[in-house]
Structure formats: C-alpha cells, structure tokens
Motif scaffolding. Sequence first.
Motif, PDB file in Angstrom:
ATOM      1  N   PRO A  78      71.785  15.550-147.694  1.00 58.31           N
ATOM      2  CA  PRO A  78      72.220  16.570-146.731  1.00 58.31           C
ATOM      3  C   PRO A  78      72.881  15.938-145.497  1.00 58.31           C
ATOM      4  O   PRO A  78      72.295  15.052-144.860  1.00 58.31           O
ATOM      5  CB  PRO A  78      70.919  17.269-146.344  1.00 58.31           C
ATOM      6  N   VAL A  79      74.082  16.393-145.190  1.00 60.46           N
ATOM      7  CA  VAL A  79      74.830  15.901-144.028  1.00 60.46           C
ATOM      8  C   VAL A  79      75.261  17.089-143.174  1.00 60.46           C
ATOM      9  O   VAL A  79      75.840  18.050-143.691  1.00 60.46           O
ATOM     10  CB  VAL A  79      76.069  15.087-144.451  1.00 60.46           C
ATOM     11  N   GLY A 100      80.984  18.055-149.738  1.00 63.01           N
ATOM     12  CA  GLY A 100      79.561  18.221-149.947  1.00 63.01           C
ATOM     13  C   GLY A 100      78.706  18.259-148.709  1.00 63.01           C
ATOM     14  O   GLY A 100      77.474  18.298-148.812  1.00 63.01           O
ATOM     15  N   ALA A 101      79.317  18.232-147.508  1.00 60.90           N
ATOM     16  CA  ALA A 101      78.519  18.383-146.288  1.00 60.90           C
ATOM     17  C   ALA A 101      77.794  19.724-146.330  1.00 60.90           C
ATOM     18  O   ALA A 101      78.345  20.728-146.787  1.00 60.90           O
ATOM     19  CB  ALA A 101      79.401  18.302-145.047  1.00 60.90           C
ATOM     20  N   LEU A 102      76.545  19.732-145.865  1.00 57.96           N
ATOM     21  CA  LEU A 102      75.742  20.950-145.906  1.00 57.96           C
ATOM     22  C   LEU A 102      76.294  22.022-144.982  1.00 57.96           C
ATOM     23  O   LEU A 102      76.465  23.174-145.354  1.00 57.96           O
ATOM     24  CB  LEU A 102      74.309  20.624-145.507  1.00 57.96           C
ATOM     25  N   ASP A 103      76.574  21.638-143.729  1.00 60.03           N
ATOM     26  CA  ASP A 103      76.994  22.598-142.721  1.00 60.03           C
ATOM     27  C   ASP A 103      77.601  21.830-141.560  1.00 60.03           C
ATOM     28  O   ASP A 103      77.693  20.595-141.587  1.00 60.03           O
ATOM     29  CB  ASP A 103      75.796  23.436-142.251  1.00 60.03           C
ATOM     30  N   PHE A 104      77.998  22.552-140.531  1.00 60.16           N
ATOM     31  CA  PHE A 104      78.569  21.917-139.346  1.00 60.16           C
ATOM     32  C   PHE A 104      78.076  22.648-138.113  1.00 60.16           C
ATOM     33  O   PHE A 104      77.621  23.788-138.172  1.00 60.16           O
ATOM     34  CB  PHE A 104      80.098  21.939-139.401  1.00 60.16           C
ATOM     35  N   ALA A 115      75.757  23.957-120.081  1.00 62.14           N
ATOM     36  CA  ALA A 115      75.756  25.390-120.373  1.00 62.14           C
ATOM     37  C   ALA A 115      75.432  25.686-121.834  1.00 62.14           C
ATOM     38  O   ALA A 115      74.822  26.710-122.152  1.00 62.14           O
ATOM     39  CB  ALA A 115      77.116  25.994-120.019  1.00 62.14           C
ATOM     40  N   SER A 116      75.818  24.779-122.734  1.00 62.68           N
ATOM     41  CA  SER A 116      75.671  25.062-124.168  1.00 62.68           C
ATOM     42  C   SER A 116      74.475  24.365-124.807  1.00 62.68           C
ATOM     43  O   SER A 116      74.251  24.507-126.014  1.00 62.68           O
ATOM     44  CB  SER A 116      76.943  24.628-124.915  1.00 62.68           C
ATOM     45  N   LYS A 117      73.700  23.641-124.025  1.00 62.59           N
ATOM     46  CA  LYS A 117      72.638  22.816-124.606  1.00 62.59           C
ATOM     47  C   LYS A 117      71.606  23.636-125.376  1.00 62.59           C
ATOM     48  O   LYS A 117      71.203  23.270-126.487  1.00 62.59           O
ATOM     49  CB  LYS A 117      71.943  21.992-123.516  1.00 62.59           C
ATOM     50  N   ASP A 118      71.156  24.761-124.814  1.00 61.66           N
ATOM     51  CA  ASP A 118      70.118  25.568-125.474  1.00 61.66           C
ATOM     52  C   ASP A 118      70.606  26.125-126.808  1.00 61.66           C
ATOM     53  O   ASP A 118      69.882  26.117-127.806  1.00 61.66           O
ATOM     54  CB  ASP A 118      69.668  26.708-124.558  1.00 61.66           C
ATOM     55  N   ASN A 119      71.853  26.624-126.823  1.00 56.85           N
ATOM     56  CA  ASN A 119      72.416  27.165-128.055  1.00 56.85           C
ATOM     57  C   ASN A 119      72.602  26.064-129.096  1.00 56.85           C
ATOM     58  O   ASN A 119      72.303  26.258-130.287  1.00 56.85           O
ATOM     59  CB  ASN A 119      73.760  27.838-127.766  1.00 56.85           C
ATOM     60  N   PHE A 120      73.068  24.899-128.626  1.00 55.05           N
ATOM     61  CA  PHE A 120      73.242  23.749-129.510  1.00 55.05           C
ATOM     62  C   PHE A 120      71.900  23.335-130.114  1.00 55.05           C
ATOM     63  O   PHE A 120      71.797  23.055-131.309  1.00 55.05           O
ATOM     64  CB  PHE A 120      73.863  22.592-128.723  1.00 55.05           C
ATOM     65  N   LYS A 121      70.872  23.339-129.296  1.00 51.86           N
ATOM     66  CA  LYS A 121      69.526  22.964-129.757  1.00 51.86           C
ATOM     67  C   LYS A 121      69.044  23.900-130.854  1.00 51.86           C
ATOM     68  O   LYS A 121      68.558  23.452-131.906  1.00 51.86           O
ATOM     69  CB  LYS A 121      68.547  22.988-128.579  1.00 51.86           C
ATOM     70  N   GLU A 122      69.174  25.195-130.628  1.00 48.68           N
ATOM     71  CA  GLU A 122      68.699  26.179-131.595  1.00 48.68           C
ATOM     72  C   GLU A 122      69.423  26.032-132.932  1.00 48.68           C
ATOM     73  O   GLU A 122      68.799  26.039-134.003  1.00 48.68           O
ATOM     74  CB  GLU A 122      68.896  27.589-131.041  1.00 48.68           C
ATOM     75  N   GLN A 123      70.746  25.887-132.870  1.00 45.64           N
ATOM     76  CA  GLN A 123      71.529  25.749-134.096  1.00 45.64           C
ATOM     77  C   GLN A 123      71.180  24.472-134.840  1.00 45.64           C
ATOM     78  O   GLN A 123      71.005  24.463-136.069  1.00 45.64           O
ATOM     79  CB  GLN A 123      73.026  25.749-133.771  1.00 45.64           C
ATOM     80  N   LEU A 124      71.076  23.384-134.098  1.00 41.93           N
ATOM     81  CA  LEU A 124      70.825  22.090-134.715  1.00 41.93           C
ATOM     82  C   LEU A 124      69.475  22.061-135.427  1.00 41.93           C
ATOM     83  O   LEU A 124      69.369  21.621-136.579  1.00 41.93           O
ATOM     84  CB  LEU A 124      70.898  20.980-133.665  1.00 41.93           C
ATOM     85  N   LEU A 125      68.430  22.535-134.764  1.00 48.18           N
ATOM     86  CA  LEU A 125      67.094  22.534-135.363  1.00 48.18           C
ATOM     87  C   LEU A 125      67.049  23.424-136.615  1.00 48.18           C
ATOM     88  O   LEU A 125      66.431  23.066-137.624  1.00 48.18           O
ATOM     89  CB  LEU A 125      66.050  23.000-134.345  1.00 48.18           C
ATOM     90  N   THR A 126      67.713  24.577-136.552  1.00 45.94           N
ATOM     91  CA  THR A 126      67.733  25.489-137.699  1.00 45.94           C
ATOM     92  C   THR A 126      68.411  24.846-138.900  1.00 45.94           C
ATOM     93  O   THR A 126      67.914  24.907-140.034  1.00 45.94           O
ATOM     94  CB  THR A 126      68.465  26.799-137.338  1.00 45.94           C
ATOM     95  N   ILE A 127      69.547  24.195-138.673  1.00 43.62           N
ATOM     96  CA  ILE A 127      70.304  23.584-139.762  1.00 43.62           C
ATOM     97  C   ILE A 127      69.549  22.400-140.353  1.00 43.62           C
ATOM     98  O   ILE A 127      69.484  22.234-141.579  1.00 43.62           O
ATOM     99  CB  ILE A 127      71.704  23.163-139.279  1.00 43.62           C
TER     100      ILE A 127
END
Length: 358
Positions: A78-79, A100-104, A115-127
Amino acid sequence: MRKIKVLIVDDSVVIRNLVSEILSSDSQIEVVGEAEDPYIARELIKKLNPDVLTLDVKMPKMDGITFLENLMRLRPMPVVMLSTLTSQGADITLRALELGALDFIEKPSFETLIASKDNFKEQLLTIIKSAMTVEQKKYSLVQSVSDINLTQPLPFNGTKRENHLIAIGASTGGTEAIKSVLVNLPSNSPAIVITQHIPKTFSARFAERLNESCHICVQEAKHRQKIKTGYAYIAPGDQHLKVTEKNGSLFCVLEDSALVNRHKPSVDVLFHSLLPMANNVQAVLLTGMGNDGARAMLALKMQGARTLVQDKNTSLIWGMPGSAVQLNAHTDICELKQIPELLLSYAELDKKQMKEAF
C-alpha cells in the motif's frame, strides 16, 4: 493488535516531520523510518518491512513515479501519494493510481500548513488505516487494469428503451475500476453518469484520460448539458451531479451545495436524483471507502432499478459496495470484469423482456 508500520518518503524535512508527528499521535500507528530519496527508501523497506508507504512525487535522484513503478513490480504494498492539486499534479497522481498506489492526499504548502493541518491529519490517518484492509494480491489486480489499451468493444445491438441510463459511483480504487468498465463499452452504449470522489483539479483531467482510452465519449459534466447515448459524464470534483428529465430528454444538473456523507460530489446525491426514472436505470457501486451511495442504491432498487455492486474479491476496498450489500440494496454482486457485459445485456432488453427475465 499489531501497530501499522509506516515508512515516510519525502525530500522535505518539514513534511517528513509533519507526517511523522501526525502518525505518531495515533496509538495504532508506528513510524518505523523516514527517507529523503527513493534509494534510501529502498534499503529501509528491505530492513524495516513497513506495512504502508507515504510517497512524495518530486524527489532527488529518482522521481516518485519511477520508484513506484519499480516498487509495484518487485514488492507490491500500500502506497499513499502526497500530491499537489494542480493540473500537472493531476496527471502524475492519476498515473500513480494506474501503477497501483492506494490513494492520494493533498500535500500542504508552507503557506497553508497551519490552516490545513487538522484536515490533513484526519485524511491521512483515515487513509493509512484503510490501507491495512487491502490484501497484497489486489495491487497486481490494479496494475492489470492500468495496462488496458484501446480494445475491441463488446458487441451491442443498442438499447431498446429510450433514456436508459447507467449510473456509477466509486471512491478509493475507483479511477481504475471505472476505466476497466468504460473501455469495454461500444460507441452506442447507453448514456452513463459517474460520481467518483476526486478533487476539483483532477476531475477534468480524469475525464480526458478516460476519453483517450475509450470508444465512448467521456467528458466532465456541465450544468444543463443534455445527456446523450454513447457519452459518459464525470461529476466535477467540487459539485454534486444530478440528473433531471425535461420534455422527454435527460440533463445533467450541477449543484454547489453542502457535503453529503462528507463528500462533494456524493454518490447518494446522484442516485437520489434518479428515483423518478428508477425503472429505467442501472446503478453500479464500485470499490471505495465509506458508505456513500448505499442508502440511495437501496431506494433505487425499491423503485425498480437494477443495482450492481462490485464483489469483495475484485474491489480494492469493499466499503461502499459492502455497505450496499449489508442493506440488501443490490440485485447482483459481480466481478469487475463481468460488469460491462451485464450492463449491455440488460440494456438490450425491452420492457416485456425485462419483466420476464427479472
């Protein structure tokens, strides 16, 4: 429960530190290493055996796409790509998904980092967590789809029902699953409307790349655009796509309203708009995280639509189709490769044959 081992590959020390800080804050994840270029990453993969990789595109010595291509050939895993949401970034990221990358996930710029750190965190952990639900064998499946060239379309005598419509919803893994369906369809295929969870800057380029590979015409949908046989319409990445009927014709409707199921465009929004014409619709849910589209698919089934879901074995992530199955929203579960032929054979039936067959 064993922690998810993650290796971070990025030439920016700021991004490496940010990603490491976010991932290390979760008790289910362990950052086992960091690499500033693919050569270091290659050695760390051998030494640390990570479960998941985060990968930048632009790096010294070897670009991320070349590294990803080698990795998926020699050691599929998984990448998650860190991508810039630009037109150039769209091409590179879509190519990474083909390989074959899983997601981005959008790579935050220095200007928007705070400003975007919280949203980035949520997306990253979920993926990262979703990556652990993917079996390794699925990556060769994705790569086999990406190797498809323009081939002979499936035979089709044309639909016998006016305004017969195919609607497709997808998320993670969906760009390649959609391609696998569309490349097999002939130029006289029933009209198709598609909602794929994808950013605004990617959807137009995604449609263009599909159009280059398909016999049907593939476009990014436009507001009040007439829906025609032989065309597929992709929802823009920042608007909901709906379908409306007027004076005997179907039209695309774009709506810039609130997120639904945390998405815009949302599959539920598209499917709900089809309820007035449900008995002339085939709705399809392909691979993807979450449950977007499942409830609206059930409503379509109850109104007489035919509803197909991609099976677990051929789905990169069986979230959306699996949610539909849990609700018994499906009329059929099928392998990805079976879907184009099933869509066409159903479209060839007239109303009397439909009642006899189903």
